[in-house]
Motif scaffolding. Structure first.
Motif, PDB file in Angstrom:
ATOM      1  N   LEU B  49      21.287 -47.151  79.554  1.00 55.02           N
ATOM      2  CA  LEU B  49      22.349 -46.701  78.681  1.00 55.02           C
ATOM      3  C   LEU B  49      22.683 -45.293  78.467  1.00 55.02           C
ATOM      4  O   LEU B  49      23.707 -44.866  78.318  1.00 55.02           O
ATOM      5  N   GLU B  52      24.772 -44.261  81.271  1.00 60.00           N
ATOM      6  CA  GLU B  52      26.175 -44.432  80.990  1.00 60.00           C
ATOM      7  C   GLU B  52      26.712 -43.566  80.165  1.00 60.00           C
ATOM      8  O   GLU B  52      28.213 -43.127  80.143  1.00 60.00           O
ATOM      9  N   THR B  53      25.998 -43.290  79.156  1.00 61.07           N
ATOM     10  CA  THR B  53      26.518 -42.071  77.996  1.00 61.07           C
ATOM     11  C   THR B  53      26.683 -40.978  78.605  1.00 61.07           C
ATOM     12  O   THR B  53      27.880 -40.463  78.400  1.00 61.07           O
ATOM     13  N   HIS B  80      27.698 -46.393  70.215  1.00 60.25           N
ATOM     14  CA  HIS B  80      28.673 -47.419  70.595  1.00 60.25           C
ATOM     15  C   HIS B  80      28.301 -48.461  71.745  1.00 60.25           C
ATOM     16  O   HIS B  80      28.340 -49.639  71.685  1.00 60.25           O
ATOM     17  N   LYS B  81      27.536 -47.568  72.759  1.00 58.20           N
ATOM     18  CA  LYS B  81      27.065 -48.505  73.698  1.00 58.20           C
ATOM     19  C   LYS B  81      25.987 -49.426  73.302  1.00 58.20           C
ATOM     20  O   LYS B  81      26.010 -50.675  73.868  1.00 58.20           O
ATOM     21  N   VAL B  83      25.740 -50.875  70.254  1.00 59.44           N
ATOM     22  CA  VAL B  83      26.147 -51.802  69.438  1.00 59.44           C
ATOM     23  C   VAL B  83      26.894 -52.919  70.346  1.00 59.44           C
ATOM     24  O   VAL B  83      26.698 -54.109  70.247  1.00 59.44           O
ATOM     25  N   ASP B  84      27.737 -52.270  71.572  1.00 59.12           N
ATOM     26  CA  ASP B  84      28.190 -53.212  72.586  1.00 59.12           C
ATOM     27  C   ASP B  84      27.193 -54.014  73.119  1.00 59.12           C
ATOM     28  O   ASP B  84      27.312 -55.274  73.324  1.00 59.12           O
ATOM     29  N   HIS B  85      26.150 -53.529  73.586  1.00 64.65           N
ATOM     30  CA  HIS B  85      24.782 -53.992  74.157  1.00 64.65           C
ATOM     31  C   HIS B  85      24.316 -55.070  73.520  1.00 64.65           C
ATOM     32  O   HIS B  85      24.322 -56.162  74.189  1.00 64.65           O
ATOM     33  N   ARG B  87      25.665 -56.657  71.080  1.00 69.64           N
ATOM     34  CA  ARG B  87      26.567 -57.713  70.930  1.00 69.64           C
ATOM     35  C   ARG B  87      26.698 -58.496  72.240  1.00 69.64           C
ATOM     36  O   ARG B  87      26.810 -60.030  72.107  1.00 69.64           O
ATOM     37  N   ARG B  88      26.905 -58.212  73.460  1.00 73.90           N
ATOM     38  CA  ARG B  88      27.151 -58.726  74.483  1.00 73.90           C
ATOM     39  C   ARG B  88      25.809 -59.587  74.885  1.00 73.90           C
ATOM     40  O   ARG B  88      25.742 -60.649  75.327  1.00 73.90           O
ATOM     41  N   GLN B  93      22.141 -58.580  65.408  1.00 75.17           N
ATOM     42  CA  GLN B  93      21.709 -57.250  65.163  1.00 75.17           C
ATOM     43  C   GLN B  93      20.596 -57.147  64.044  1.00 75.17           C
ATOM     44  O   GLN B  93      20.242 -58.117  63.466  1.00 75.17           O
TER      45      GLN B  93
END
Lengths: 85, 209
Positions: B49, B52-53, B80-81, B83-85, B87-88, B93
């Motif tokens: 991550l 990716e950032t 943001h990444k 949170v996305d991760h 969630r996916r 949380q």
């Protein structure tokens, strides 16, 4: 007189923003008289110093050893390669 | 250690992302990694991550306006990444009931604001022997990583990523007074955790004479 609950809260706040003079004096007086809050203050300051401390300036010194709190050297290189593309 | 680059001209506002992107990795990589690790506890996912950032930041670098520091901006992208991760991955949380968390700190004091269990004497403050010092650092990091929820996130950003309180407020979108409460909870929890897991154990193992 400041309670210990308030005093510890202010000790913590003093690490994040400058306290108003009056508050600072009240806190200092409390800490002079209360060994428990004095310890609390000393201990949380010490812990923060230790958590921030060892990385500063020791970049070269411990580069041979893997620090679990740092990116691994191989990943660091991989990221740089990805950015050069 | 590298010599201090005193001759380098100061980079202007917002120019923090103008230079060689590889320098960002040296300057901010560890801070980003520590933040990711504190939220995921899986090293390789955290490292991915972070990568990716940096790639996303490189593509979006002209959108960096310089109203926060480069590090804060990068951390927001990473957030943001994360949170996305989460969630996916379908994971809940790490929701912490804020009232329970508050109650735990309050429980250190009675109704008059006096200590119920006073902080113990830590002796020695930090161990001197090399091996022991490493163990202590590990215990400290475990306790720091164990601070759950927003208090833990705030503490990580403030102390491990070394952001200013103002910058942490921007990232977490909280008022400064709320941030101070979160940080106070985090520090109290960290102190208690270390007292229980390290200092208590020591005094029981080897009574002081």
């Amino acid at each position: 007189m400041l309670s210990c609950a308030d005093a510890t809260r202010r000790v913590s706040e003093s690490l994040d923003h400058p306290l108003p003079l009056r508050t600072r004096i009240g806190l200092r007086l409390h800490l002079m008289m209360c060994s428990a809050c004095w310890r609390f203050s000393k201990q949380i300051r010490g812990l923060e110093r230790l958590l921030r401390g060892p990385r500063k300036g020791s970049e070269a010194a411990d580069s041979t050893e893997e620090d679990p709190q740092r990116l691994s050297p191989s990943k660091r290189e991989a990221i740089k390669r990805a950015l050069r593309r | 250690m590298e010599a201090d680059v005193g001759g380098t001209p100061p980079t202007g506002a917002g120019a923090g992302l103008a230079g060689d992107p590889c320098l960002w990795v040296d300057e901010h990589g560890d801070a980003l990694f520590r933040y990711a690790l504190s939220q995921l506890s899986d090293r390789s996912t955290a490292e991915d991550l972070v990568q990716e950032t940096f790639v996303a930041a490189l593509e979006a670098r002209e959108r960096f306006r310089g109203d926060s520091t480069p590090r804060t901006w990068l951390i927001s992208v990473l957030r943001h990444k994360l949170v996305d991760h989460v969630r996916r991955a379908g994971r809940q949380q790490i929701a912490e009931n804020p009232e329970t968390l508050g109650a735990e700190v309050e429980a250190a004091f009675n109704a008059h604001g006096r200590w119920i269990e006073r902080p113990g004497r830590w002796a020695p403050e930090a161990p001197a022997a090399e091996l022991e010092r490493k163990e202590f650092q590990r215990a400290l990091q475990t306790c720091a990583q164990g601070i759950a929820g927003r208090a833990g996130e705030a503490f990580t950003l403030r102390v491990l990523c070394e952001l200013s309180s103002e910058e942490v407020c921007k990232v977490l979108e909280v008022q400064s007074t709320n941030l101070w409460v979160l940080l106070h909870r985090a520090r109290s929890k960290l102190r208690t955790c270390l007292e229980r897991t390290w200092f208590d154990r020591r005094t029981k193992d080897e009574p002081l004479c």
